[in-house]
Design an enzyme around this catalytic site. Structure first.
Site, PDB file in Angstrom:
ATOM      1  N   GLU A  31       0.889  -1.175   0.000  1.00 22.93           N
ATOM      2  CA  GLU A  31       0.000   0.000   0.000  1.00 22.93           C
ATOM      3  C   GLU A  31       0.918   1.213   0.000  1.00 22.93           C
ATOM      4  O   GLU A  31       1.434   1.602   1.048  1.00 22.93           O
ATOM      5  CB  GLU A  31      -0.885  -0.011   1.253  1.00 22.93           C
ATOM      6  CG  GLU A  31      -1.828  -1.204   1.357  1.00 22.93           C
ATOM      7  CD  GLU A  31      -3.079  -1.056   0.502  1.00 22.93           C
ATOM      8  OE1 GLU A  31      -3.204  -0.065  -0.245  1.00 22.93           O
ATOM      9  OE2 GLU A  31      -3.945  -1.952   0.572  1.00 22.93           O
ATOM     10  N   CYS A  58      -1.945   9.393   2.387  1.00 19.72           N
ATOM     11  CA  CYS A  58      -1.567   8.806   1.095  1.00 19.72           C
ATOM     12  C   CYS A  58      -2.555   9.186   0.016  1.00 19.72           C
ATOM     13  O   CYS A  58      -2.195   9.315  -1.146  1.00 19.72           O
ATOM     14  CB  CYS A  58      -1.484   7.293   1.214  1.00 19.72           C
ATOM     15  SG  CYS A  58      -3.002   6.548   1.819  1.00 19.72           S
TER      16      CYS A  58
HETATM   17  P1  NAD Z   1       8.147   4.714   5.037  1.00 23.31           P
HETATM   18  O1  NAD Z   1       8.117   3.898   3.792  1.00 23.31           O
HETATM   19  O2  NAD Z   1       9.311   5.589   5.292  1.00 23.31           O
HETATM   20  O3  NAD Z   1       8.011   3.781   6.338  1.00 23.31           O
HETATM   21  C1  NAD Z   1       7.008   2.795   6.470  1.00 23.31           C
HETATM   22  C2  NAD Z   1       7.485   1.674   7.372  1.00 23.31           C
HETATM   23  O4  NAD Z   1       8.630   1.058   6.773  1.00 23.31           O
HETATM   24  C3  NAD Z   1       7.916   2.102   8.770  1.00 23.31           C
HETATM   25  O5  NAD Z   1       7.425   1.163   9.696  1.00 23.31           O
HETATM   26  C4  NAD Z   1       9.440   2.080   8.713  1.00 23.31           C
HETATM   27  O6  NAD Z   1      10.028   1.725   9.929  1.00 23.31           O
HETATM   28  C5  NAD Z   1       9.700   0.989   7.694  1.00 23.31           C
HETATM   29  N1  NAD Z   1      10.960   1.211   6.971  1.00 23.31           N
HETATM   30  C6  NAD Z   1      11.561   2.408   6.685  1.00 23.31           C
HETATM   31  N2  NAD Z   1      12.703   2.220   6.005  1.00 23.31           N
HETATM   32  C7  NAD Z   1      12.849   0.879   5.861  1.00 23.31           C
HETATM   33  C8  NAD Z   1      13.829   0.047   5.257  1.00 23.31           C
HETATM   34  N3  NAD Z   1      14.907   0.563   4.661  1.00 23.31           N
HETATM   35  N4  NAD Z   1      13.646  -1.293   5.290  1.00 23.31           N
HETATM   36  C9  NAD Z   1      12.562  -1.830   5.875  1.00 23.31           C
HETATM   37  N5  NAD Z   1      11.603  -1.084   6.481  1.00 23.31           N
HETATM   38  C10 NAD Z   1      11.736   0.245   6.474  1.00 23.31           C
HETATM   39  O7  NAD Z   1       6.768   5.543   4.988  1.00 23.31           O
HETATM   40  P2  NAD Z   1       6.254   6.655   6.016  1.00 23.31           P
HETATM   41  O8  NAD Z   1       7.105   7.869   5.881  1.00 23.31           O
HETATM   42  O9  NAD Z   1       6.049   6.051   7.349  1.00 23.31           O
HETATM   43  O10 NAD Z   1       4.808   6.943   5.397  1.00 23.31           O
HETATM   44  C11 NAD Z   1       4.581   7.824   4.349  1.00 23.31           C
HETATM   45  C12 NAD Z   1       4.413   7.095   3.030  1.00 23.31           C
HETATM   46  O11 NAD Z   1       3.443   6.063   3.162  1.00 23.31           O
HETATM   47  C13 NAD Z   1       3.885   7.994   1.934  1.00 23.31           C
HETATM   48  O12 NAD Z   1       4.508   7.669   0.712  1.00 23.31           O
HETATM   49  C14 NAD Z   1       2.410   7.644   1.885  1.00 23.31           C
HETATM   50  O13 NAD Z   1       1.769   7.963   0.673  1.00 23.31           O
HETATM   51  C15 NAD Z   1       2.445   6.188   2.162  1.00 23.31           C
HETATM   52  N6  NAD Z   1       1.171   5.721   2.696  1.00 23.31           N
HETATM   53  C16 NAD Z   1       0.407   4.864   1.945  1.00 23.31           C
HETATM   54  C17 NAD Z   1      -0.820   4.452   2.447  1.00 23.31           C
HETATM   55  C18 NAD Z   1      -1.715   3.522   1.657  1.00 23.31           C
HETATM   56  O14 NAD Z   1      -2.656   2.984   2.251  1.00 23.31           O
HETATM   57  N7  NAD Z   1      -1.500   3.311   0.373  1.00 23.31           N
HETATM   58  C19 NAD Z   1      -1.249   4.896   3.686  1.00 23.31           C
HETATM   59  C20 NAD Z   1      -0.432   5.754   4.407  1.00 23.31           C
HETATM   60  C21 NAD Z   1       0.784   6.142   3.917  1.00 23.31           C
END
Ligand code: NAD
Length: 461
Positions: free
Chosen positions: A214, A248
């Protein structure tokens, strides 16, 4: 430093062993009971949940309850109402060749699921997939976002307390996700950025673990001929004020038919200022605050005009809304997901220009359209996105009878309601022989078999 994998492996093994032991015992009644326990713990700790989210995101507590407690409880209620039907074997009607057989799809739990959640709705986006996973009969490991520490700590306390055999919580950052991704989960449900989505999919590939991604991206809103300006302004402003645009499915930028631009801009300004008057959510941390200011500075340096809709309070990371006019494709604000209260407004003379601009970028999570039927149908049919909203923003995300998910760069697979249940289930085809005539075609290939084969080919081809 302690190796996170060494700490987490026993929790994984425990969930796995419990899952194997439960196999047939985790039926409808047990799942309903588990969902009840989850609902009870959320209801009992409503105020604490709102306070934790408010602490992480500096948001009004009323909004915290509306966007964090309500969606989780309503997802649980929706699952409880429909679970009996979702769990039933689904009939697959026989085709001509299959006469004499019967077949069904049996939803079975995949096993032990891993849910990795982002910070922007730190409770809802961790819990909703957990609800689907449990409804589908799985055990779950949850990795909440380290950028929402109060909510993560609360989740780590409440979930194992409510469902000790079914849910474990692993708190921490990317290193914890990485350690978890090295384990042979049966499904990974990741919500976050497209950049991390790539890393997750690559890691899951090592164990051939199926993934639901997602993700995010730049979801445009298009206002064209026939639009109700007042209504469009209200929904667009709300989509940017809610959670300070850190959603998002927030409208990222606006394409507007040039003759409507002046009136629409004035209406958005008025709505935005009224909605933000009581305070909005803060920007999650200093890094993101600086990132958003950087986007504005870059746009201004390249000739865009920026209008602030209020005062910034950088110490509390409260950022006023900004209307940004005159952006060009090369600016950072036109390229990266904004994820904040900035709205670039781009006028178009011909709808085709807006459609081409959208199709030139990665496929968005959602597209919103405000306009007459003809404009809306063209936009819907000539673009590709995870979902499509007409005369509204954000709402498709909340509709439990609609699968929610992206396409291409905005993700793969879907969640919510039955789509969430199906994501965490394996729909196992089960076929039973009643009296199929296929053995008449078994070898040895006598003259009779050959004649029958010719007849069957004529019948089917
Ligand atoms: P992110 O991708 O930075 O982090 C998400 C999760 O991944 C966190 O739990 C983090 O600890 C983990 N993570 C971060 N780096 C990692 C790595 N190198 N390896 C493994 N895991 C890792 O996202 P964010 O900043 O928390 O959220 C914002 C993003 O999420 C935006 O792009 C937004 O559009 C998207 N989003 C999508 C939805 C959806 O339902 N489609 C909903 C909310 C947010």
């Amino acid at each position: 430093m302690t190796d996170p994998a060494a700490l987490l492996r026993p929790a994984f093994d425990r969930l796995k062993a419990g899952n194997l032991q439960r196999r047939t015992a985790f039926g409808l009644a047990e799942r309903l009971r588990a969902l009840d326990r989850l609902a009870r713990v959320v209801k009992d700790h409503r105020a604490e949940i709102a306070a934790a989210v408010a602490a992480d995101l500096g948001k009004p507590e009323v909004e915290a309850e509306l966007v964090e407690v309500l969606p989780v409880l309503s997802e649980i209620a929706h699952c409880r109402r429909n679970l009996r039907r979702w769990m039933r074997p689904r009939r697959a009607w026989p085709t001509l060749m299959m006469l004499g057989t019967s077949a069904t799809l049996h939803p079975q739990p995949k096993g032990v699921a891993l849910v990795i959640a982002p910070w922007n709705f730190p409770f809802t986006l961790a819990l909703v997939p957990v609800v689907s996973a449990i409804a589908a009969g799985n055990a779950v490991m949850v990795k909440p976002s380290e950028m929402a520490p109060a909510t993560s700590t609360l989740l780590a306390r409440l979930l194992p307390q409510a469902l000790p055999d079914l849910v474990a919580v692993a708190t921490g950052g990317p290193e914890v996700s990485q350690a978890l991704l090295a384990m042979p989960f049966d499904h990974v449900f990741f919500t976050g950025s497209p950049a991390v989505g790539r890393i997750v999919m690559q890691a899951a590939a090592q164990n051939l673990v199926p993934v639901t991604l997602e993700l995010g991206g730049k979801s445009p809103v298009v206002v064209g001929e026939g639009a109700d300006i007042a209504r469009a302004a209200r929904w667009i402003a709300w989509g940017k004020v809610l959670n300070a645009g850190q959603i998002c499915v927030a409208p990222d930028h606006l394409h507007v038919a040039r003759p409507l631009m002046r009136d629409l801009t004035a209406a958005i300004r008025a709505e935005w200022q009224a909605m933000a008057a009581d305070g909005t959510t803060a920007i999650v941390n200093d890094r993101h605050y600086a990132r958003l200011i950087g986007l504005l500075n870059d746009a201004t340096a390249q000739g865009a005009q920026v209008e602030a809709l209020g005062q910034d309070h950088p110490k509390a990371r409260h950022m006023a809304g900004r209307l940004v006019i005159g952006t060009t494709a090369g600016m950072a604000i036109s390229q990266e997901e904004i994820f904040g209260p900035l709205l670039p407004i781009l006028p178009y003379d011909d709808l085709s220009t807006a459609i081409d601009a959208i199709n030139a970028g990665p496929k968005p999570l959602t597209i919103y359209a405000f306009g007459g039927d003809q404009m809306v149908s063209r936009l819907r049919d000539e673009t590709s996105s995870g979902s499509f909203g007409v005369n509204l923003t954000i709402m498709p995300f909340l509709h439990q009878n609609l699968p929610f998910g992206g396409i291409g760069n905005s993700g793969m697979g879907a969640g919510h309601g039955q789509a969430g249940f199906d994501t965490f289930s394996h729909l196992k085809p089960v076929m039973r022989n009643r009296l199929t005539l296929l053995p008449l075609l078994f070898p040895p290939y006598t003259g009779r078999v050959r004649r029958l084969k010719d007849w069957v080919l004529r019948l089917l081809a």
